[in-house]
Scaffold this motif. Structure first.
Motif, PDB file in Angstrom:
ATOM      1  N   LYS A   1     -15.370  -2.541   2.907  1.00 21.23           N
ATOM      2  CA  LYS A   1     -15.723  -1.396   3.748  1.00 21.23           C
ATOM      3  C   LYS A   1     -16.307  -0.237   2.952  1.00 21.23           C
ATOM      4  O   LYS A   1     -16.788   0.736   3.540  1.00 21.23           O
ATOM      5  CB  LYS A   1     -14.500  -0.936   4.542  1.00 21.23           C
TER       6      LYS A   1
ATOM      7  N   SER B   1       0.840  -1.198   0.000  1.00 15.16           N
ATOM      8  CA  SER B   1       0.000   0.000   0.000  1.00 15.16           C
ATOM      9  C   SER B   1       0.877   1.251   0.000  1.00 15.16           C
ATOM     10  O   SER B   1       0.529   2.269  -0.615  1.00 15.16           O
ATOM     11  CB  SER B   1      -0.919  -0.002   1.223  1.00 15.16           C
TER      12      SER B   1
ATOM     13  N   ASN C   1      -7.277   6.591   0.519  1.00 17.62           N
ATOM     14  CA  ASN C   1      -7.585   5.397  -0.270  1.00 17.62           C
ATOM     15  C   ASN C   1      -8.673   5.665  -1.303  1.00 17.62           C
ATOM     16  O   ASN C   1      -8.605   5.155  -2.427  1.00 17.62           O
ATOM     17  CB  ASN C   1      -8.007   4.249   0.652  1.00 17.62           C
TER      18      ASN C   1
ATOM     19  N   LYS D   1      -9.028   0.045   4.184  1.00 18.54           N
ATOM     20  CA  LYS D   1      -9.629   1.123   4.963  1.00 18.54           C
ATOM     21  C   LYS D   1     -10.331   2.125   4.054  1.00 18.54           C
ATOM     22  O   LYS D   1      -9.812   2.513   3.009  1.00 18.54           O
ATOM     23  CB  LYS D   1      -8.557   1.839   5.781  1.00 18.54           C
ATOM     24  N   ASN D   2     -11.479   2.561   4.495  1.00 18.97           N
ATOM     25  CA  ASN D   2     -12.260   3.519   3.718  1.00 18.97           C
ATOM     26  C   ASN D   2     -11.928   4.938   4.173  1.00 18.97           C
ATOM     27  O   ASN D   2     -12.751   5.646   4.756  1.00 18.97           O
ATOM     28  CB  ASN D   2     -13.760   3.229   3.879  1.00 18.97           C
ATOM     29  N   ASN D   3     -10.685   5.360   3.905  1.00 16.76           N
ATOM     30  CA  ASN D   3     -10.298   6.719   4.271  1.00 16.76           C
ATOM     31  C   ASN D   3     -10.158   7.585   3.023  1.00 16.76           C
ATOM     32  O   ASN D   3     -10.243   7.107   1.894  1.00 16.76           O
ATOM     33  CB  ASN D   3      -9.004   6.721   5.098  1.00 16.76           C
TER      34      ASN D   3
END
Length: 358
Positions: A150, A91, A125, A120-122
């Motif tokens: 997510k 990543s 991303n 992760k749904n940030n």
């Protein structure tokens, strides 16, 4: 000729690094233009130095994408090559190399995802997956499933391709004869890290000892858990039963000492070692999680148990060990299944088609 760049700055050696080395070597040998970027202190870089694959080392970490000097180094390195495709491993590789590849007009920006952990749904991303990446190459159906787990709209499902890891099929791989074995042997191989969960195996060994089962257990691999594992083995008075074999350079030779392979991992992107064990003719006992059901056929090539259930895991081992003929048949079935579904030569051709022809 346009170049394919394999971008992998992991220091440790694992399935992703093995994949990048083998695929780049295969394509290089086939006459295609490839280029690899690796960390200078990595096992991958050390292995690349012994090949004819063009490569360069850059020391990068998780926050290097915030470092303007590091970004300039990466941009200059990539700009020197006529890149059509970049395949990234970590990543952190995606964070720094992805946007730079887009700036340089690289046509295909691929994240080769090898971990069945939900993304992760940030905000970062969402930007990378919606605006930078053009495709994702997953190593299992389980890995593919976790990408949008997510955030269902994080990445288009039709742009996610699954190609399982391949395993080299040797012409002749003989197990140690049952009649020549001194002990019934349970065997495990993997990095000694939280993910691989070897502490669970010590609990399993303790219950087997309490039930007066005669066996030996061998745990292969190195990692940060070694001292904790050795301490627990001593506390349970299992030093005569469990041996720590350390780093294993030849997995096949190591695995064929066993009668049953044990894998208590909390998750697996693709259980490469399950395929290796199956190829050695070993049935496996593993948790029914992530990609394990893609490699083990329940009650045919091994047994899948509920995660972290010591009683169920022990019962699976006992059921396999009590019937020699059934154990051997399941081992043969495991070998046949791996040969039919994960032949490295076939997988490399499949990857070649994907990378060269989309």
């Amino acid at each position: 000729m346009k170049t394919i760049c394999f971008f992998n700055t992991a220091k440790a050696w694992g399935g992703g690094e093995k994949w990048h080395l083998e695929v780049s070597q295969y394509l290089n040998d086939r006459g295609f233009s490839v280029f690899v970027i690796a960390h200078p202190d990595s096992v991958l870089a050390a292995k690349l130095s012994k090949t004819n694959i063009p490569f360069q080392t850059i020391a990068l970490g998780n926050l290097s994408f915030l470092n303007p000097v590091k970004r300039v180094i990466v941009k200059k390195t990539l700009a020197k090559r006529q890149l059509e495709t970049i395949v990234m491993n970590l990543s952190s590789d995606v964070k720094i190399a992805g946007p730079i590849a887009k700036q340089l007009g690289v046509k295909r920006i691929i994240y080769r995802r090898g971990s069945a952990i939900p993304i992760k749904n940030n905000r970062l991303n969402r930007y990378l997956f919606k605006n930078v990446l053009t495709e994702i190459l997953a190593n299992s159906l389980a890995t593919k499933k976790t990408i949008n787990q997510k955030n269902p709209t994080l990445f288009p499902k039709d742009k996610i391709t699954v190609i399982h890891n391949g395993i080299a099929i040797p012409d002749n791989l003989n197990r140690i004869s049952w009649d020549n074995k001194k002990h019934f042997t349970l065997i495990n191989l993997g990095r000694l890290e939280y993910q691989k969960n070897q502490t669970f195996l010590i609990d399993v060994a303790k219950q087997l000892e309490d039930r007066k089962v005669e066996f030996k257990m061998i745990i292969g691999g190195e990692g940060r858990l070694r001292k904790d594992l050795e301490q627990k083995i001593s506390e349970f008075n299992l030093r005569e039963t469990i041996s720590m074999a350390g780093f294993i350079d030849n997995p096949m030779e190591f695995l064929k000492q066993g009668d049953i392979f044990l894998l208590p991992s909390h998750w697996e992107g693709f259980g490469y070692v399950l395929a290796e064990a199956g190829l050695c003719g070993l049935p496996s006992v593993a948790f029914n999680i992530s990609s394990n059901p893609e490699v083990i056929k329940q009650n045919k090539t091994g047994v899948l148990t509920p995660p972290n259930d010591v009683d169920a895991f022990v019962e699976a081992i006992l059921k396999l060990s009590e019937n020699k003929e059934d154990l051997i048949e399941k081992g043969k079935a495991a070998r046949e299944y791996i040969i039919n579904h994960f032949d490295k030569a076939k997988k490399l051709k499949e990857i070649e088609g994907y990378l060269l022809h989309g």
